[in-house]
Design an enzyme around this catalytic site. Structure first.
Site, PDB file in Angstrom:
ATOM      1  N   MET A  99      26.187  37.292   7.945  1.00 23.35           N
ATOM      2  CA  MET A  99      27.212  37.537   6.922  1.00 23.35           C
ATOM      3  C   MET A  99      28.556  36.987   7.398  1.00 23.35           C
ATOM      4  O   MET A  99      29.607  37.385   6.883  1.00 23.35           O
ATOM      5  CB  MET A  99      27.317  39.028   6.607  1.00 23.35           C
ATOM      6  CG  MET A  99      26.014  39.582   6.025  1.00 23.35           C
ATOM      7  SD  MET A  99      26.228  41.049   5.000  1.00 23.35           S
ATOM      8  CE  MET A  99      26.976  42.168   6.156  1.00 23.35           C
ATOM      9  N   GLY A 100      28.515  36.084   8.379  1.00 23.16           N
ATOM     10  CA  GLY A 100      29.749  35.464   8.850  1.00 23.16           C
ATOM     11  C   GLY A 100      30.557  36.384   9.749  1.00 23.16           C
ATOM     12  O   GLY A 100      30.026  37.346  10.292  1.00 23.16           O
ATOM     13  N   LEU A 148      31.570  35.479  12.611  1.00 23.62           N
ATOM     14  CA  LEU A 148      30.648  35.294  13.730  1.00 23.62           C
ATOM     15  C   LEU A 148      31.261  35.766  15.046  1.00 23.62           C
ATOM     16  O   LEU A 148      32.453  35.603  15.287  1.00 23.62           O
ATOM     17  CB  LEU A 148      30.254  33.816  13.850  1.00 23.62           C
ATOM     18  CG  LEU A 148      29.544  33.216  12.635  1.00 23.62           C
ATOM     19  CD1 LEU A 148      29.153  31.758  12.910  1.00 23.62           C
ATOM     20  CD2 LEU A 148      28.309  34.020  12.236  1.00 23.62           C
ATOM     21  N   HIS A 149      30.396  36.347  15.880  1.00 26.24           N
ATOM     22  CA  HIS A 149      30.820  36.847  17.189  1.00 26.24           C
ATOM     23  C   HIS A 149      29.729  36.528  18.212  1.00 26.24           C
ATOM     24  O   HIS A 149      28.753  35.835  17.886  1.00 26.24           O
ATOM     25  CB  HIS A 149      31.134  38.343  17.120  1.00 26.24           C
ATOM     26  CG  HIS A 149      30.027  39.164  16.499  1.00 26.24           C
ATOM     27  ND1 HIS A 149      28.754  39.238  17.037  1.00 26.24           N
ATOM     28  CD2 HIS A 149      29.997  39.933  15.384  1.00 26.24           C
ATOM     29  CE1 HIS A 149      28.008  40.035  16.290  1.00 26.24           C
ATOM     30  NE2 HIS A 149      28.735  40.458  15.272  1.00 26.24           N
ATOM     31  N   HIS A 183      26.042  36.955  17.190  1.00 25.50           N
ATOM     32  CA  HIS A 183      25.494  35.857  16.382  1.00 25.50           C
ATOM     33  C   HIS A 183      25.241  34.631  17.272  1.00 25.50           C
ATOM     34  O   HIS A 183      24.224  33.946  17.119  1.00 25.50           O
ATOM     35  CB  HIS A 183      26.480  35.449  15.280  1.00 25.50           C
ATOM     36  CG  HIS A 183      26.813  36.531  14.294  1.00 25.50           C
ATOM     37  ND1 HIS A 183      28.038  37.138  14.248  1.00 25.50           N
ATOM     38  CD2 HIS A 183      26.074  37.101  13.308  1.00 25.50           C
ATOM     39  CE1 HIS A 183      28.055  38.038  13.269  1.00 25.50           C
ATOM     40  NE2 HIS A 183      26.879  38.038  12.681  1.00 25.50           N
ATOM     41  N   GLN A 234      18.516  43.076  17.525  1.00 27.14           N
ATOM     42  CA  GLN A 234      18.080  44.459  17.759  1.00 27.14           C
ATOM     43  C   GLN A 234      19.159  45.460  17.343  1.00 27.14           C
ATOM     44  O   GLN A 234      18.873  46.599  17.010  1.00 27.14           O
ATOM     45  CB  GLN A 234      17.749  44.621  19.258  1.00 27.14           C
ATOM     46  CG  GLN A 234      17.406  46.026  19.710  1.00 27.14           C
ATOM     47  CD  GLN A 234      16.120  46.542  19.081  1.00 27.14           C
ATOM     48  OE1 GLN A 234      15.203  45.763  18.805  1.00 27.14           O
ATOM     49  NE2 GLN A 234      16.048  47.838  18.833  1.00 27.14           N
ATOM     50  N   ASP A 276      20.574  45.874  14.680  1.00 22.75           N
ATOM     51  CA  ASP A 276      20.224  46.466  13.388  1.00 22.75           C
ATOM     52  C   ASP A 276      18.722  46.740  13.371  1.00 22.75           C
ATOM     53  O   ASP A 276      17.944  46.049  12.712  1.00 22.75           O
ATOM     54  CB  ASP A 276      20.655  45.525  12.252  1.00 22.75           C
ATOM     55  CG  ASP A 276      22.161  45.314  12.271  1.00 22.75           C
ATOM     56  OD1 ASP A 276      22.890  46.241  11.920  1.00 22.75           O
ATOM     57  OD2 ASP A 276      22.608  44.223  12.695  1.00 22.75           O
ATOM     58  N   VAL A 306      23.852  42.395  21.957  1.00 24.81           N
ATOM     59  CA  VAL A 306      24.917  41.908  22.844  1.00 24.81           C
ATOM     60  C   VAL A 306      26.033  42.951  22.835  1.00 24.81           C
ATOM     61  O   VAL A 306      26.463  43.405  21.764  1.00 24.81           O
ATOM     62  CB  VAL A 306      25.441  40.535  22.373  1.00 24.81           C
ATOM     63  CG1 VAL A 306      26.596  40.069  23.254  1.00 24.81           C
ATOM     64  CG2 VAL A 306      24.315  39.509  22.370  1.00 24.81           C
TER      65      VAL A 306
HETATM   66  P1  AMP Z   1      25.421  40.328  10.253  1.00 23.06           P
HETATM   67  O1  AMP Z   1      26.284  39.104  10.158  1.00 23.06           O
HETATM   68  O2  AMP Z   1      26.152  41.551  10.705  1.00 23.06           O
HETATM   69  O3  AMP Z   1      24.549  40.543   9.044  1.00 23.06           O
HETATM   70  O4  AMP Z   1      24.420  40.025  11.425  1.00 23.06           O
HETATM   71  C1  AMP Z   1      23.626  38.865  11.428  1.00 23.06           C
HETATM   72  C2  AMP Z   1      22.581  39.001  12.498  1.00 23.06           C
HETATM   73  O5  AMP Z   1      23.223  39.161  13.767  1.00 23.06           O
HETATM   74  C3  AMP Z   1      21.684  40.232  12.308  1.00 23.06           C
HETATM   75  O6  AMP Z   1      20.345  39.880  12.642  1.00 23.06           O
HETATM   76  C4  AMP Z   1      22.260  41.210  13.282  1.00 23.06           C
HETATM   77  O7  AMP Z   1      21.323  42.162  13.728  1.00 23.06           O
HETATM   78  C5  AMP Z   1      22.672  40.291  14.408  1.00 23.06           C
HETATM   79  N1  AMP Z   1      23.669  40.932  15.269  1.00 23.06           N
HETATM   80  C6  AMP Z   1      24.834  41.520  14.880  1.00 23.06           C
HETATM   81  N2  AMP Z   1      25.470  42.041  15.958  1.00 23.06           N
HETATM   82  C7  AMP Z   1      24.694  41.789  17.029  1.00 23.06           C
HETATM   83  C8  AMP Z   1      24.790  42.080  18.428  1.00 23.06           C
HETATM   84  N3  AMP Z   1      25.836  42.736  18.952  1.00 23.06           N
HETATM   85  N4  AMP Z   1      23.792  41.670  19.238  1.00 23.06           N
HETATM   86  C9  AMP Z   1      22.722  40.999  18.731  1.00 23.06           C
HETATM   87  N5  AMP Z   1      22.573  40.690  17.434  1.00 23.06           N
HETATM   88  C10 AMP Z   1      23.537  41.074  16.597  1.00 23.06           C
END
Ligand code: AMP
Length: 280
Positions: A27-28, A30-31, A34, A145, A147, A173
């Protein structure tokens, strides 16, 4: 790196014969979490596709859809650095044509634990990921993991609907102090940021119980008590569950410790998997 915004464009991307396509849905904002998914995906893929779409269907009416951080320009630069070949960044209308009413029903797994706290959330997640899979036709898709219930719902979805996409899960992470990195951490004030690792601390206390030979219910009680006494955190739930069903785990089986809490206006979730080998 190509940027495509329509289903038609993403469907007509050429792919080398026998080439493997990996998809990382995001969902952008990015960190590092991601970035770890993109690195893992890059390794095994001939074409790496990252989707960038803030999915309205997975937000409840009182949730943070409008406030959700958006940073497309920076995200595109991050994707390019990570070796992404194609960014799929559709509009809402592209993903939800006017009058769209079809959704995926995910059953009880989508209604308990995090699903009970966020009614309709996992219907939204499963529906958008099914659309992304249909459009991108990846061989493999990578999820975090972080989520954990999302992973369980999506594994169930591909199994139940016989979708030919392999799901890979990458470890959570964390920052040095244990806080799981999340786009929503941007909402935290500096004082809240200092208190936020209390969630991971509570889960870690529960994981210690199991690692020292204790049972899941005892671990659950320890997480709940630790969360209750963590400064600033208002507990939402603290549970020890089976990682696939999110129901009560079998004695001696794999355990997933999951918790959610509010910190000011931010809702944080986290989890620690405790495999059976240490749980016995
Ligand atoms: P989101 O942009 O929040 O929908 O996340 C996109 C993907 O990144 C999803 O598969 C999340 O589970 C994964 N994600 C988000 N935060 C972390 C993290 N800290 N460590 C690993 N994967 C993550």
């Amino acid at each position: 790196m190509k940027i495509v915004r329509t289903g038609q464009e993403v469907r007509s991307l050429g792919r080398p014969a026998g080439g493997r396509v990996a998809l990382v849905p995001t969902m952008g904002a990015l960190h590092e979490g991601h970035a770890a998914l993109l690195r893992a995906a890059r390794g095994g893929a001939d074409i790496l596709v990252m989707s960038l779409f803030v999915n309205p269907l997975q937000f409840g009416p009182d949730e943070d859809l409008d406030a959700y951080p958006r940073a497309e320009e920076r995200d595109l630069a991050t994707a390019e650095t990570a070796g992404v070949d194609v960014v799929f960044a559709p509009s809402n209308v592209e993903m939800y044509p006017p009058g769209a009413t079809t959704t995926l029903s995910v059953g009880r797994l989508g209604e308990i634990v995090e699903g009970a706290a966020r009614p309709g959330h996992f219907v939204g997640v499963a529906t958008v990921v099914a659309k992304l899979f249909n459009l991108v036709q990846p061989d493999t898709a990578l999820f975090g993991q972080k989520d954990a219930q999302q992973v369980a719902v999506l594994r169930r979805m591909v199994r139940d609907l016989r979708v030919g996409v392999a799901i890979t899960v990458c470890p959570t992470v964390r920052a040095d102090d244990g806080l799981a990195i999340s786009s929503r951490n941007a909402y935290l004030s500096s004082e809240e940021r200092r208190l936020a690792p209390g969630l991971f601390g509570a889960l870690s206390a529960g994981a210690d119980v199991i690692e020292r030979g204790g049972e899941a219910p005892a671990a659950e009680a320890v997480v709940a008590a630790a969360l209750e006494s963590a400064p600033g955190l208002v507990p939402d739930y603290a549970r020890a569950v089976d990682p696939d069903t999110f129901e009560t785990p079998d004695a001696g089986g794999d355990v997933l410790l999951v918790a959610a809490a509010r910190l000011g206006r931010t809702r944080l979730i986290d989890n620690i998997p405790v495999p059976a080998r240490t749980a016995s």
